[in-house]
Structures are given as structure tokens and as C-alpha cells.
Write a protein that holds these residues in place. Sequence first.
Motif, PDB file in Angstrom:
ATOM      1  N   PRO A 166       0.472  -1.463   0.067  1.00  0.00           N
ATOM      2  CA  PRO A 166       0.089   0.177  -0.079  1.00  0.00           C
ATOM      3  C   PRO A 166       0.706   1.373  -0.054  1.00  0.00           C
ATOM      4  O   PRO A 166       0.575   2.479  -0.681  1.00  0.00           O
ATOM      5  CB  PRO A 166      -0.753   0.060   1.320  1.00  0.00           C
ATOM      6  CG  PRO A 166      -0.991  -2.018   1.921  1.00  0.00           C
ATOM      7  CD  PRO A 166       0.505  -1.928   0.580  1.00  0.00           C
ATOM      8  N   ASP A 167       1.673   1.184   0.189  1.00  0.00           N
ATOM      9  CA  ASP A 167       2.814   2.547   0.761  1.00  0.00           C
ATOM     10  C   ASP A 167       4.282   2.574   0.127  1.00  0.00           C
ATOM     11  O   ASP A 167       5.041   3.474  -0.295  1.00  0.00           O
ATOM     12  CB  ASP A 167       2.752   2.635   2.388  1.00  0.00           C
ATOM     13  CG  ASP A 167       4.007   1.763   2.796  1.00  0.00           C
ATOM     14  OD1 ASP A 167       4.032   0.035   2.138  1.00  0.00           O
ATOM     15  OD2 ASP A 167       4.587   2.046   3.932  1.00  0.00           O
ATOM     16  N   ARG A 168       4.546   1.732  -0.959  1.00  0.00           N
ATOM     17  CA  ARG A 168       5.973   1.178  -1.843  1.00  0.00           C
ATOM     18  C   ARG A 168       5.736  -0.119  -2.286  1.00  0.00           C
ATOM     19  O   ARG A 168       4.986  -0.989  -2.478  1.00  0.00           O
ATOM     20  CB  ARG A 168       6.823   1.578  -0.459  1.00  0.00           C
ATOM     21  CG  ARG A 168       6.967   0.153   0.279  1.00  0.00           C
ATOM     22  CD  ARG A 168       7.800   0.182   2.086  1.00  0.00           C
ATOM     23  NE  ARG A 168       7.421   0.415   2.545  1.00  0.00           N
ATOM     24  CZ  ARG A 168       7.759   1.040   3.518  1.00  0.00           C
ATOM     25  NH1 ARG A 168       9.562   1.026   3.068  1.00  0.00           N
ATOM     26  NH2 ARG A 168       7.172   1.300   4.188  1.00  0.00           N
ATOM     27  N   ILE A 169       6.846  -0.201  -3.231  1.00  0.00           N
ATOM     28  CA  ILE A 169       7.116  -1.384  -3.820  1.00  0.00           C
ATOM     29  C   ILE A 169       8.115  -1.517  -3.176  1.00  0.00           C
ATOM     30  O   ILE A 169       9.156  -1.091  -3.929  1.00  0.00           O
ATOM     31  CB  ILE A 169       7.337  -0.377  -5.683  1.00  0.00           C
ATOM     32  CG1 ILE A 169       5.688  -0.029  -6.248  1.00  0.00           C
ATOM     33  CG2 ILE A 169       7.245  -1.818  -6.095  1.00  0.00           C
ATOM     34  CD1 ILE A 169       6.042   0.367  -7.548  1.00  0.00           C
ATOM     35  N   LEU A 170       8.296  -2.625  -2.930  1.00  0.00           N
ATOM     36  CA  LEU A 170       9.186  -3.779  -2.854  1.00  0.00           C
ATOM     37  C   LEU A 170       9.935  -4.445  -3.329  1.00  0.00           C
ATOM     38  O   LEU A 170       9.555  -5.398  -4.331  1.00  0.00           O
ATOM     39  CB  LEU A 170       8.949  -4.589  -1.155  1.00  0.00           C
ATOM     40  CG  LEU A 170       9.267  -5.424  -0.431  1.00  0.00           C
ATOM     41  CD1 LEU A 170      10.050  -3.873   0.336  1.00  0.00           C
ATOM     42  CD2 LEU A 170       9.100  -6.130   0.214  1.00  0.00           C
ATOM     43  N   VAL A 171      11.226  -3.926  -3.804  1.00  0.00           N
ATOM     44  CA  VAL A 171      11.947  -4.660  -5.187  1.00  0.00           C
ATOM     45  C   VAL A 171      13.215  -5.978  -4.737  1.00  0.00           C
ATOM     46  O   VAL A 171      13.674  -5.414  -3.601  1.00  0.00           O
ATOM     47  CB  VAL A 171      12.670  -3.945  -5.387  1.00  0.00           C
ATOM     48  CG1 VAL A 171      13.664  -4.105  -6.655  1.00  0.00           C
ATOM     49  CG2 VAL A 171      12.504  -2.651  -6.165  1.00  0.00           C
ATOM     50  N   LYS A 172      13.009  -7.270  -4.790  1.00  0.00           N
ATOM     51  CA  LYS A 172      14.045  -8.144  -4.407  1.00  0.00           C
ATOM     52  C   LYS A 172      14.572  -8.940  -5.121  1.00  0.00           C
ATOM     53  O   LYS A 172      14.230  -9.336  -6.549  1.00  0.00           O
ATOM     54  CB  LYS A 172      12.664  -9.683  -3.599  1.00  0.00           C
ATOM     55  CG  LYS A 172      13.460  -9.943  -2.948  1.00  0.00           C
ATOM     56  CD  LYS A 172      12.264 -11.058  -2.402  1.00  0.00           C
ATOM     57  CE  LYS A 172      13.186 -12.352  -1.724  1.00  0.00           C
ATOM     58  NZ  LYS A 172      13.869 -13.764  -3.547  1.00  0.00           N
ATOM     59  N   ASP A 173      15.878  -9.278  -4.580  1.00  0.00           N
ATOM     60  CA  ASP A 173      16.358  -9.992  -5.730  1.00  0.00           C
ATOM     61  C   ASP A 173      17.183 -10.887  -4.918  1.00  0.00           C
ATOM     62  O   ASP A 173      18.167 -10.224  -4.463  1.00  0.00           O
ATOM     63  CB  ASP A 173      17.343  -8.817  -6.548  1.00  0.00           C
ATOM     64  CG  ASP A 173      18.011 -10.009  -7.294  1.00  0.00           C
ATOM     65  OD1 ASP A 173      18.268 -10.773  -7.888  1.00  0.00           O
ATOM     66  OD2 ASP A 173      19.127  -9.067  -8.305  1.00  0.00           O
ATOM     67  N   GLY A 174      17.001 -12.127  -5.012  1.00  0.00           N
ATOM     68  CA  GLY A 174      17.719 -13.919  -4.329  1.00  0.00           C
ATOM     69  C   GLY A 174      17.040 -12.697  -2.900  1.00  0.00           C
ATOM     70  O   GLY A 174      16.159 -12.962  -2.582  1.00  0.00           O
ATOM     71  N   ARG A 175      17.969 -12.385  -1.997  1.00  0.00           N
ATOM     72  CA  ARG A 175      18.373 -12.102  -0.850  1.00  0.00           C
ATOM     73  C   ARG A 175      18.198 -10.677  -0.669  1.00  0.00           C
ATOM     74  O   ARG A 175      19.025  -9.994   0.881  1.00  0.00           O
ATOM     75  CB  ARG A 175      19.422 -13.095   0.284  1.00  0.00           C
ATOM     76  CG  ARG A 175      19.088 -14.157   0.338  1.00  0.00           C
ATOM     77  CD  ARG A 175      19.974 -14.998   1.050  1.00  0.00           C
ATOM     78  NE  ARG A 175      19.638 -16.358   2.034  1.00  0.00           N
ATOM     79  CZ  ARG A 175      18.678 -17.067   2.772  1.00  0.00           C
ATOM     80  NH1 ARG A 175      18.023 -15.818   3.150  1.00  0.00           N
ATOM     81  NH2 ARG A 175      18.665 -18.093   2.332  1.00  0.00           N
ATOM     82  N   HIS A 176      18.137  -9.576  -1.423  1.00  0.00           N
ATOM     83  CA  HIS A 176      18.651  -8.543  -1.533  1.00  0.00           C
ATOM     84  C   HIS A 176      17.413  -8.153  -1.519  1.00  0.00           C
ATOM     85  O   HIS A 176      16.565  -8.197  -2.295  1.00  0.00           O
ATOM     86  CB  HIS A 176      19.803  -7.931  -2.106  1.00  0.00           C
ATOM     87  CG  HIS A 176      21.191  -8.551  -1.816  1.00  0.00           C
ATOM     88  ND1 HIS A 176      21.316  -8.248  -0.810  1.00  0.00           N
ATOM     89  CD2 HIS A 176      21.661  -9.319  -2.384  1.00  0.00           C
ATOM     90  CE1 HIS A 176      23.182  -8.571  -0.822  1.00  0.00           C
ATOM     91  NE2 HIS A 176      22.582  -9.816  -1.543  1.00  0.00           N
TER      92      HIS A 176
END
Length: 272
Positions: A166-176
Motif C-alpha cells: 500500500p505504501d511502496r514497491i518492495l524490490v527483491k533480488d535473491g536475498r537483497h
Amino acid sequence: MKDVTGAAVHELVPTGRGDIVEQLNDAAGHRSILWLIAPFLFVAGLVLAPWGWALSGAAVAALVFLLLRDQVTSRVVVFYDVDGADERWFESLIDTTKIAAGSQRIWRVLESGQVVTTRQHKTNAGAANLINRIVAAVSFDAPRHLATNITVPTITAGSTSLHFLPDRILVKDGRHYADVAYGDLFSGATTTRFIEAAGAAPRDAQKVDRTWQYVNVKGGPDRRYSNNPERSVMLYGQLEMSSQSGLYWKVQTSATYVAAQLNAALRAAPRH
């Protein structure tokens, strides 16, 4: 061809509020010792039999404790209480993402390059640009290190994923992990032509032209090649998402309206 995936996730500067990203990276960096201890305790129980039964009981209790501890330290709990206009917007984003999930094909573009020579143009079905892309998928699962009370629209391509909160886009790559606040997001939707092999075009895509694997200077089939299959020129939707911090995703959708609707939903996101 040029890489068009933007900055690596660990290079992105988080722009969302709070320390959620820091907590997620700590949780993702947690390494469990459970599977190192369990085999040792099992072997010790066998060697010390019959006293091993007592050791086994203690081992089970210890393993349960470690398992519960791992679940706590490897996950971040985030509870959202969204109401009013923000709630209506997020529900519309979920609905739009459900429509996107119905698109037969979604891809993320990784590399792009312009065709330079006449030979390249003639041997690549008359294409003006070449791209490298991978299949992407839409789901509604939070990343494994996040426990939350809401549905999380997600686009995954390879080891990278975008999770729309709701408040952001979470960006994930592997464990980061990193994040991008909606106020820092730029998005746009267009259509693009793509040349597909015969029979490879998605059923929900629009065919707008045809070409051949080898073309002459006028764009017709090069008769010098006996094996010169026809190719379909398809019209796809294209959604671009970027931020000043370095995020860049270019997503193609087989149904053109999907990219347009996702873009409209993102542009309507609250900017506070």
C-alpha cells in the motif's frame, strides 16, 4: 545489446518510510544452524544408546526451540490498516493485477540493442531492434521474509521481483531488498511490435503484420533461402517503471490493455 535492468537491488537507495527494508535484509541474511545441529544430535543419540533416548528427547525440544526462533528472526511482520481513498486505490490495484494474471504471456526485457547493419536487418526478419527477455509471472504472495495481513500483488522475473504494498514497491533480488515509494516512481505504457516464430504467438495477442526470417531490402522474403519460414508480427503492451534511485523494469504483455491498465493504476497511487 545493452542491459536495461537498471541498478542492482543492493545499489538502490530505499525511498520508503521506516526501516522495513533494513529489517528485511537482516531477516534474509539470517542463517539457520538448525540443519547443522540436527544430524549431530541424531548421531549422538545412536552412539550413546540406550541413554540416547534421553538425549533424543532433549534434542527434540532444542530443535523445536530453534525452529521457532528461526521463524521469528527470518521474517518481518508488517500489519497494514488501510482505509479511505488509500484502501480503494489498493483494492483497484489488486483487481488490475488479477486482470494482468490472466494475460497469456508476460515478459521482462533484460537487454535491448539497435540493428545497425543491413545484413543484421535482413537476417533478423527485418527487425529494427533486438531484445533479450525472460518470462515473468504474476502472483499474490508476499516474499518469504515478509509476514503481512494483506494480499501482495507481485511480478516475478527470474530471481527478481516487485511486490506492490500500500505504501511502496518492495524490490527483491535473491536475498537483497530495496524499495521505491510511489511518489518516486515513474511509469508509462505504450505498445510495441515483436516478431514471433510461427505458432509461438500468444492467443490473446494481436497480429498486425507478417514477415520472414530472411528478408530482402524491400521487406519481402529473400528467395535465395529455401528454408525461409514466415514470422508473425505481434502487437504487445509495454509497461516501463523507473525511479531516480535506479529502478528500471520494462515489462511486455501479450494483451495490450494489460500494460495500459497497470500503468493507470500505478499513476493513481497515493503520493504521500
